[in-house]
Structure formats: C-alpha cells, structure tokens
Design an enzyme around this catalytic site. Structure first.
Site, mmCIF file in Angstrom:
data_model
loop_
_atom_site.group_PDB
_atom_site.id
_atom_site.type_symbol
_atom_site.label_atom_id
_atom_site.label_comp_id
_atom_site.label_asym_id
_atom_site.label_seq_id
_atom_site.Cartn_x
_atom_site.Cartn_y
_atom_site.Cartn_z
ATOM 1 N N HIS A 1 52.285 50.198 37.757
ATOM 2 C CA HIS A 1 52.150 49.900 39.182
ATOM 3 C C HIS A 1 50.792 49.259 39.459
ATOM 4 C CE1 HIS A 1 51.786 50.439 43.516
ATOM 5 N NE2 HIS A 1 50.710 51.169 43.319
ATOM 6 N N ASP B 1 45.633 16.367 46.436
ATOM 7 C CA ASP B 1 46.209 17.398 45.565
ATOM 8 C C ASP B 1 45.044 18.185 44.984
ATOM 9 O OD1 ASP B 1 47.717 18.807 43.489
ATOM 10 O OD2 ASP B 1 49.290 17.337 43.870
ATOM 11 N N TRP C 1 45.541 52.021 34.972
ATOM 12 C CA TRP C 1 45.214 50.588 34.975
ATOM 13 C C TRP C 1 43.786 50.356 34.537
ATOM 14 C CZ3 TRP C 1 41.895 47.169 37.559
ATOM 15 C CH2 TRP C 1 41.064 47.743 38.520
ATOM 16 N N SER D 1 44.962 32.351 32.505
ATOM 17 C CA SER D 1 45.551 31.782 33.703
ATOM 18 C C SER D 1 44.563 31.820 34.875
ATOM 19 C CB SER D 1 46.827 32.550 34.047
ATOM 20 O OG SER D 1 47.184 32.349 35.372
ATOM 21 N N SER D 2 43.915 32.978 35.054
ATOM 22 C CA SER D 2 42.984 33.099 36.180
ATOM 23 C C SER D 2 41.799 32.160 36.026
ATOM 24 C CB SER D 2 42.418 34.519 36.267
ATOM 25 O OG SER D 2 43.430 35.410 36.565
ATOM 26 N N HIS E 1 34.381 45.865 39.010
ATOM 27 C CA HIS E 1 33.901 45.839 40.376
ATOM 28 C C HIS E 1 33.974 44.460 41.001
ATOM 29 C CE1 HIS E 1 32.873 47.903 43.880
ATOM 30 N NE2 HIS E 1 32.227 46.797 44.200
ATOM 31 N N TYR F 1 36.310 42.585 44.495
ATOM 32 C CA TYR F 1 35.920 41.577 45.487
ATOM 33 C C TYR F 1 36.737 40.312 45.326
ATOM 34 C CZ TYR F 1 32.536 44.831 46.938
ATOM 35 O OH TYR F 1 31.975 45.974 47.407
ATOM 36 N N SER G 1 39.139 35.068 58.829
ATOM 37 C CA SER G 1 38.211 34.238 59.593
ATOM 38 C C SER G 1 38.867 32.965 60.115
ATOM 39 C CB SER G 1 37.003 33.861 58.733
ATOM 40 O OG SER G 1 36.409 35.017 58.210
ATOM 41 N N HIS H 1 28.969 52.809 39.996
ATOM 42 C CA HIS H 1 29.363 53.801 41.007
ATOM 43 C C HIS H 1 30.779 54.317 40.735
ATOM 44 C CE1 HIS H 1 30.826 50.330 43.814
ATOM 45 N NE2 HIS H 1 31.796 50.728 43.039
ATOM 46 N N HIS H 2 31.482 53.677 39.812
ATOM 47 C CA HIS H 2 32.769 54.228 39.385
ATOM 48 C C HIS H 2 32.573 55.305 38.319
ATOM 49 C CE1 HIS H 2 35.110 51.052 41.399
ATOM 50 N NE2 HIS H 2 34.080 50.290 41.095
ATOM 51 N N THR I 1 29.011 43.510 54.642
ATOM 52 C CA THR I 1 30.388 43.771 55.068
ATOM 53 C C THR I 1 30.412 44.069 56.566
ATOM 54 O OG1 THR I 1 30.682 44.755 52.906
ATOM 55 C CG2 THR I 1 32.475 45.021 54.454
ATOM 56 N N LYS J 1 30.277 40.961 58.629
ATOM 57 C CA LYS J 1 31.565 40.280 58.757
ATOM 58 C C LYS J 1 32.401 40.911 59.861
ATOM 59 C CE LYS J 1 32.264 38.081 54.418
ATOM 60 N NZ LYS J 1 32.767 36.862 54.997
#
Ligand SMILES: [Cu+2]
Lengths: 531, 370
Positions: free
Chosen positions: A76, A105, A141, A169-170, A253, A257, A268, A302-303, A328, A331
């Site tokens: 998942h 294009d 994951w 791919s990314s 991390h 983002y 926005s 922090h994880h 943040t 924003k």
C-alpha cells in the site's frame, strides 16, 4: 517511423489506434498516460488500504494472517507513494508546464515516452511479488535492514529491481521538466513571472535528481548484502543497520517534499482563480518553496529520534525540523491573504483547495508536535504518525491532485465535468478522510503502535470508526472515476478561459487544447508587471 | 467544513463519557517525572497549535463567509505587503523558540544517564524480549501469554488482550533503573508509554535508557518497530514493586532457577516430555513453524515430515540448540533450559505423524548446551 512523419505535418490530430499511446512523444498524450496510470495505482493501493482497514475493523484476526497483513501495509505504501502520487504530479506537469510557459511540447519528448513506459513494467514486477513463494515485500515501505535483507522474503530482489526502474523513470522525468522550464519559456517570461506550478515543479525536479540516486544506492547496498556477501547493514559482519536508516531518510525526507511542493503550486493557482484576486506574496511563495527544499536536506534524522543518537544530534534535528514551520506558515498565510477580500465562488476545485489548506495545516501542526524530540519518543511509530502523514498526503497531496484534475479537466477535454457530482465527491471524500484519519490521532496517543494486524481492546472503538471512514472515502472515489469518464466522453462545452478568474497562458489556448500547444511562442515582453 | 470535524469530536467526547477507558483521546501523564514533563510539553505544543489554528482558520472562515461573490463582494487589488510578510515570518520564529526551550530542557534531562542503581539488559528477539539483570544471576524471556484461541476469535478476549506476558519485567520503584537495549535478529523498539521510554533495540548496538518509577503498579507496552510477522504480538509488561518486595522477588527468582537446574538431572517419561513439549512448542516455536508443524512455505520450513528431523537426530538437536545463523531460526540452547529443550525436541520427533518413538532426555541436552 510513421509517427515522426506524421508529426511533421501541420494541422492534424494524433495517429489513431493503440500504437498512438505506445509510440507517442506528445506531452498531452504522455500526461494522460501518467494520469491514468496513477489513477489505476491509486485504486489498487486503495484496495490494499481497505484490506488493512477491514482486518483492523475489530480486534482479533479475522480476514488475513499477520504475514499477509505486513505485505499489504508495505505494498500500500509503496504503490501510493511511487505509483499514485508521484506519477500523478508528473502527469500534471506534462500536461500543464508546456502550456503554462508557452512551449509547443516538452523539451525532450522521446525521453518523455521512455520515462513513462518504464513505470508499468516496474509496477507489474512489484505486484507480481504478491504471487511469489514467501510473498511480497513485508518489511514496510521504509524497508529497514536487516528485516529487508537477511530476514527478507526472496521476492526482495524483484522489489529492488522495481525501485531501480522507478528511480530511472523519475530522474528522466525530472530532467525533462527542468529542461523545459529553463529553455522553452516564451520570450519575456522571466523567472519571476513563471507560474507557481512550474516554479514548485522546477524545485521538485532538482530534489528528485538529488535524492533518487541515493535511493538507488541504498537498494543496491541491500542487493549486495543479500546476494554478494557484503555486510553494509549486517552487524554480524561488522556492518551498521542504522546506516541504512540514515541513507534511506536522506532520500526519504526530500521525498515527502517531492510529494507536496507541486501541490503547493496547484493550490497557488486555484485559490486566486476562485477568489478572483491575484495571489498574495508571489515572491515570498517562491522563496518559501526554495527554503523548504533546502531545509528538507538537513532534517532527515527526525525520523530516527529513537535510534539512540547523541544529544547534540537530537537537538540539531529538532531545531532544523521546527524551522520548516516558518516557510510553510508563510505559504498558508499567503493563501489566506489571497482569499481575504476576494470575491469567492466554490466550485469543486476550490472546495478541494480550501480543504487542502485546512487539513494540510492540521497535518503541519501534528508535524510540529512530532518535531519536538522528547515528545516524539511517545509519538514515534504509533498511529499518531500514521494520522500525521495521512493528513499531509491524502487531504494534502491527493486532494491537490483531485483539485487540479477538476480545475484543468475542461481545458483537457473541452467539456465541463458534472459540477453536482463533483461536489458530492468532494463532500463524501472530505467527511470520509476525517472520519478515517482523525481518530488515528487518538489511538496513537492512547498507545497503539503502527503496522500491527491486531490490537488491544482499548483501541477497538476508534479503529472501527476509522475503518468505516476508510470505506466511505474509498467508495466515494468511484464518483470521481465516473465523473472523469463522463467528462471525457462529452458534456457541456468550455470556452478557452474556462473559469471566470483564471489567469495564465494555458487559458489563452482553446479548449480542448490543441495537440501541439504553442507552435509559435506567445510574446510577453510587452506586458508590464510581474506574473 | 471544520464544523463536521467539530461535530465529530463532540460526538466522540460524548460517547466517551459512557465508556471512558475505550475512548482514550490523549497521552497519559505516566508514572515518572520525565513522562509527566513530556506530557506537559505535549499539551503546551498542542494548545499553541490550537491557538494558531483558531486565528488562521478563523480569518479563512470569515473570508469564506463574507468575501463571496454571491454576496456581491468585489475583489480587492492588493497582492503584497512587505511589513505584514516580515511580521508573519518573525512571529512564528519567536513561537518556535518558546517551544524549543522547554523541549531542550526535557531532552537534556532524559539524556542524563548517570547514577543508575539497577541495570537490566533488554534484548529483542523475533518475537519476545529477554531480560538480563546485570550483577544478579537472573536472565529470562518474556513472551505473549494471550492464548491463540482469543486471537483467532474462538474465545472471549481477556481484559489485557495482547498486552499480557508470561514473565513480566520486575523493577523497584523510587530507583533509577538503567536499560541497555540490543537485539538478536532485526530491529525492535522497547516502548512503555507510562515510563516514557521508547528506544530501538538494534543488533550490534547497545542503546541506553532509564526510568525512575514513582508509583508501584503494572505498566504495559509493545514493540514499536516493525520486526516481522508477529511484530504486533510482542508486548511488554513492567511490574514496579516497592524495594522490599523487589528484593523478595529477586530471591524467589534465584531459587526457582536452582530448582530448574536440579530437574535437568532427572529421567522423564515420553508422556511427560510430550505434554511439556507441546506447551513449549506452542509458546516458542508455533509462531513460525505453526501449531500443526506445517510451517509457512517460503519463510519457515515445515517440521511435519521434515527429512532433517526424521533422518538425522544429531542435526535436529543441533539446529534447535545452536540455531542457524543468518536465518530466523534462533539458538534456543541459550534461551530454554535443558528440560524444556528435551521436551520440545521430543515433541517435534513424535507429533504430526513424525512418530519416531524416541525421546530426548535433559541430560543429553545439557552435554550439548553452550
Ligand atoms: Cu519487535
């Protein structure tokens, strides 16, 4: 090369048939492929989430055994992150960025084709592990070693290969977006006039290029440990299991983002359109995005507050993480200031955008709480964390994708979607999402660890509530699918501007947008002012 | 839209009056000074977030209500204001500093590891905990004691369903107890909310944590790091006793250990071994090899009809006693006493149609145990 010959003619549509989609180098076709792929993955990953929630409906083991439960949580997560959210944003970028910057294009159309077509193979391989002996990956994951190396099922090798393919791919997608934004902007479109969706994607693309190789590195180290006798993560051979977590989160991390910056861009665009008022603080939006991207590289541990870091490390990562709240916050304040004294209407895209602002901010608040290292010892690896990241990812990233779909669908298809159904979809999703994830804050604080197939009795009631919410949310997505299909098939025609308050080059093209976006670049040099 | 969340919350709170324990909404303050200061910190940050939320969402709601086109609102034209933007960058910064100060203070206290009076080494195994009291000859395993039948919904679930163990960790109150954490296989995480201790147990590493419990009582927790199939089934129970009762417990535990050692010299009948072996098997081995010995293909081998068991008695003894490094099969020679080992091996040799008819005696095991 038939397609190429055809592509040199002037007024034409796409070549017909299946091969159109296999061979296409057109940014709109590829955008559509990405979006459809992402939708299929979203529904697949969603079914797995429903298996999880069905098992957790009551204490005791009812439907699945723990080993399969772990495969479901793992798949998942992987499918939603790498198969649903990321490809959706790449699809939106493919469709919209050339139109927003006034290009015909994407800059690298053939690479564009390849970067999409790798994905279905990567995910076919990943899903195939479900049918292998020993089952699919079952280590979460985040695949912490040594559970994912020494103790992993044999299918882990296929998982590693699939991750490599997604990474390629990314990276190709990211290169393409950077090349398009930096080189194909219309004359006069300076960087500080760039639409925010393009800005946030540009920064996201740099993040991708920076961290996907790190992910590739860590899975390669796993591969070496599993098959070639190295001991990167194996303590018995002198390796270091914590090293795995440092490398993983150095990727992980920025990755979160990567899944939220393009969402900021979308919101926005939508809020000014439906508030009929220019976005407040455009330059500070750009700087805030860049600062968030920079900070994302120095907060990873922090994880890992509970792995036993020295005090100085805990303090550093606590402070740097708290700092993220500043850009943040800027924003969120800018969005609210854009609404303030606007002239608002509440079509479906705006509803999703408003829900985004509120619910993402709630996810931000719980993020701030998690940043406080001493208290994180109580939150870490509980449902409080599950609540937190689902608040930023579901009513955050995914609501922004839905908002974007409704917002641009008339531009893509030339037809308005069914507004009535769209509103139903919104309200059911909104209620469903909160019923699912809000109680998770409570069960986390009450002490329920994440990733467990069965739980103590005091967690029972809220788990039942969350499961009901999950089915409500899941089923209401069928309305979304139905609405899109109906809109593609026909409907009430849209003019080129589509929304009364819409601003930007994409709205100067007719609806549906022509196969090649801007064959002659629009000239913005004469127009004064910024943005 | 927040109305629905609010309505839901109110509903949640109302129902909670009826069934207080079931609808716990918040962290509990816990049983140590540290856990209480963490609780205070949690509430402080929470209230600050609520206050910010009220302001931000309030302005948003106000705009949504008043600045809508249907009410004839005309859009204003402003789109920046440097002063406002500087202010709303600096104010959050100041709030963050106000949060960081008490947070750092608590963290520094937690890292003060000096002067532990009792030291216990905690080792995570797939899927149980081992507690070794340093300087006391006490060393035991602690695993889930909830019967399988409750998990499989064949029996009513008990009050402490999934949060009960066979041998709880016993510690004295009013004393700084130091925990040294490590793991034998994968990463686990030892978490007892009331003690505010959550520390990863990592193979090859030794982590440190401590707690000074003020009130006697039973405190329950769970493994917090995904550690494989039965991650959800390795709870922790800590019993905090006043100093004198703790001393008594130490003495009793040592006496029981001596009695076990004496039992290892006796000759046991096949029936005795089989019945004890079944119990040991179900608590120690069934999680992987399954109660009917069928294993899980691709992960854990079947023991029913296993050629290794049927054809090679020495290899059978060896793998149970010494395990197989690099796999989930642990070295049980260090975990179980000779009687339990003899019993479980005898059981495996005679259950599920293996029917070899021989028995293994504790004496034989003692000679092989490391
Ligand atoms: Cu564990």
């Amino acid at each position: 090369m038939l397609t190429q010959a055809v592509a040199h003619e002037h007024h034409h549509g796409p070549p017909p048939g299946l091969m159109r989609w296999v061979l296409t180098t057109n940014h709109k076709d590829i955008g559509t492929l990405y979006l459809v792929f992402s939708l299929v993955m979203f529904l697949t990953g969603g079914c797995m989430a429903l298996v999880i929630r069905a098992e957790l409906f009551q204490p005791g083991l009812q439907l699945v055994q723990p080993e399969f439960f772990n495969q479901m949580t793992t798949m998942h997560g992987l499918i939603m992150v790498f198969g649903a959210v990321m490809p959706a944003f790449v699809g939106l970028a493919n469709w919209m960025i050339p139109m927003m910057v006034g290009a015909p294009d994407m800059a690298l159309p053939r690479m564009n084709n390849w970067s999409f077509w790798i994905l279905p193979f990567a995910f076919a391989m990943m899903l195939a592990t479900l049918f292998m002996e020993g089952g699919a990956p079952n280590f979460g994951w985040t695949f912490y070693a040594p559970l994912s190396t020494t103790y992993a099922p044999p299918s882990v090798t296929f998982f590693i290969f699939a991750v490599h393919m997604m990474g390629i791919s990314s990276i190709m997608g990211a290169i393409n977006i950077i090349a398009t934004i930096l080189n194909l902007r219309a004359p006069g479109m300076t960087m500080m006039k760039l639409p925010l969706f393009a800005w946030t994607w540009l920064i996201t693309a740099f993040l991708l290029i920076a961290v996907m190789p790190v992910l590739a590195g860590v899975v390669t180290m796993m591969l070496m440990d599993i098959h070639f006798g190295t001991s990167f993560f194996n303590a018995a051979g002198g390796g270091d299991p914590v090293l795995f977590q440092h490398i993983f989160w150095f990727f992980g991390h920025p990755e979160v983002y990567i899944m939220i910056l393009p969402a900021f861009g979308i919101i926005s665009h939508i809020i000014p359109t439906f508030a009929r008022k220019r976005l407040f603080g455009y330059p500070s939006m750009v700087y805030a995005t860049a600062s968030i991207a920079f900070l994302s590289f120095i907060v990873w541990a922090h994880h890992m507050f509970t792995v036993g870091m020295p005090l100085a490390g805990e303090l550093f990562f606590m402070f740097s993480t708290m700092l993220i709240a500043v850009p943040t916050g800027v924003k969120v304040f800018n969005w609210v200031a854009t609404m303030y004294r606007g002239s608002m209407t509440f079509e479906t895209p705006m509803l999703f955008a408003l829900a985004f602002v509120v619910l993402f901010t709630i996810g931000g608040f719980s993020g701030l709480m998690l940043a406080i290292a001493p208290v994180d010892f109580q939150y870490h690896d509980t449902y409080f964390v599950v609540a937190h990241f689902h608040y930023v990812l579901v009513p955050g990233a995914i609501f922004s994708i839905m908002a974007a779909t409704y917002y641009w669908l008339p531009k893509w298809t030339g037809n308005y979607y069914n507004e009535y159904l769209g509103k139903w979809h919104f309200w059911l999703s909104f209620v469903g999402v909160n019923i699912t994830f809000f109680p998770m804050h409570f069960i986390g604080l009450a002490g329920m660890p994440r990733r467990i197939p069965d739980y103590a009795l005091q967690f029972a009631d809220f788990n039942m509530v969350a499961s009901i919410g999950a089915f409500l949310f899941g089923l209401s997505q069928l309305l979304f699918v139905y609405n899109i299909i109906q809109c593609v098939r026909g409907g009430y025609g849209a003019d080129s501007r589509v929304w009364e308050g819409a601003e930007g080059l994409e709205w100067t093209l007719p609806s549906p947008a022509p196969y090649h976006s801007f064959t002659t670049p629009p000239d913005l040099r004469e127009q004064g002012g910024e943005h | 839209m927040r109305l629905s969340t609010a309505a839901f919350l109110v509903a949640g709170v109302c129902i909670s009056q009826g069934a207080a324990a079931e609808w716990q909404l918040n962290l509990a303050p816990g049983a140590t000074e540290i856990s209480r200061s963490i609780y205070d910190l949690h509430m402080l940050i929470f209230y600050i977030c609520v206050a910010i939320g009220v302001v931000v969402f309030g302005i948003m709601l106000w705009s949504i209500v008043h600045h809508r086109k249907s009410k004839g609102a005309q859009a204003a034209h402003f789109h920046e204001n440097t002063l406002v933007e500087i202010i709303w960058t600096l104010i959050p910064f100041a709030i963050l500093i106000a949060m960081a100060l008490p947070a750092s203070k608590t963290l520094i206290e937690m890292y003060d590891k000096r002067d532990g009076e009792v030291t216990i080494q905690i080792t995570g195994y797939q899927w149980k905990w081992r507690y070794q009291y340093l300087n006391e000859d006490i060393d035991f395993f602690s695993s889930l004691s909830t019967p399988r039948a409750q998990i499989n919904n064949e029996e009513d679930k008990g009050e402490h369903y999934l949060l009960e163990v066979d041998n709880p960790l016993v510690i004295p109150t009013g004393t700084k107890v130091r925990f040294l954490l490590t793991a034998n296989d994968v990463i686990h995480s030892w978490w007892v909310p009331a003690l505010a201790v959550k520390k990863d147990a990592i193979p090859g590493f030794i982590n440190e944590a401590w707690a000074e419990v003020s009130d006697p009582g039973t405190y329950r927790g769970q493994c917090a790091e995904l550690c494989g199939k039965d991650h959800g089934f390795m709870p922790i129970v800590v019993e905090a006793l006043p100093a004198d009762q703790y001393q008594q417990w130490l003495a009793d535990a040592k006496a029981a250990k001596a009695a076990d050692a004496a039992a290892a010299d006796q000759e046991l009948s096949l029936e005795q071994l089989m019945s004890r072996g079944e119990a040991v098997y179900n608590s120690q081995c069934a999680a992987c090899h399954q109660a009917n010995g069928s294993g899980i293909p691709g992960a854990f081998p079947a023991l029913a009809g296993s050629p290794l068991i049927v054809d090679n008695r020495a290899a059978h003894l060896d793998i149970v006693i010494n395990g197989k490094p690099g796999t989930a099969m642990q070295a049980f020679g260090k975990q179980l006493n000779a009687v339990d080992l003899a019993a479980v091996i005898t059981y495996e040799r005679n259950a599920w149609g293996n029917d070899l008819g021989d028995s293994v005696q504790p004496r034989e095991i003692k000679a092989l145990q490391p």
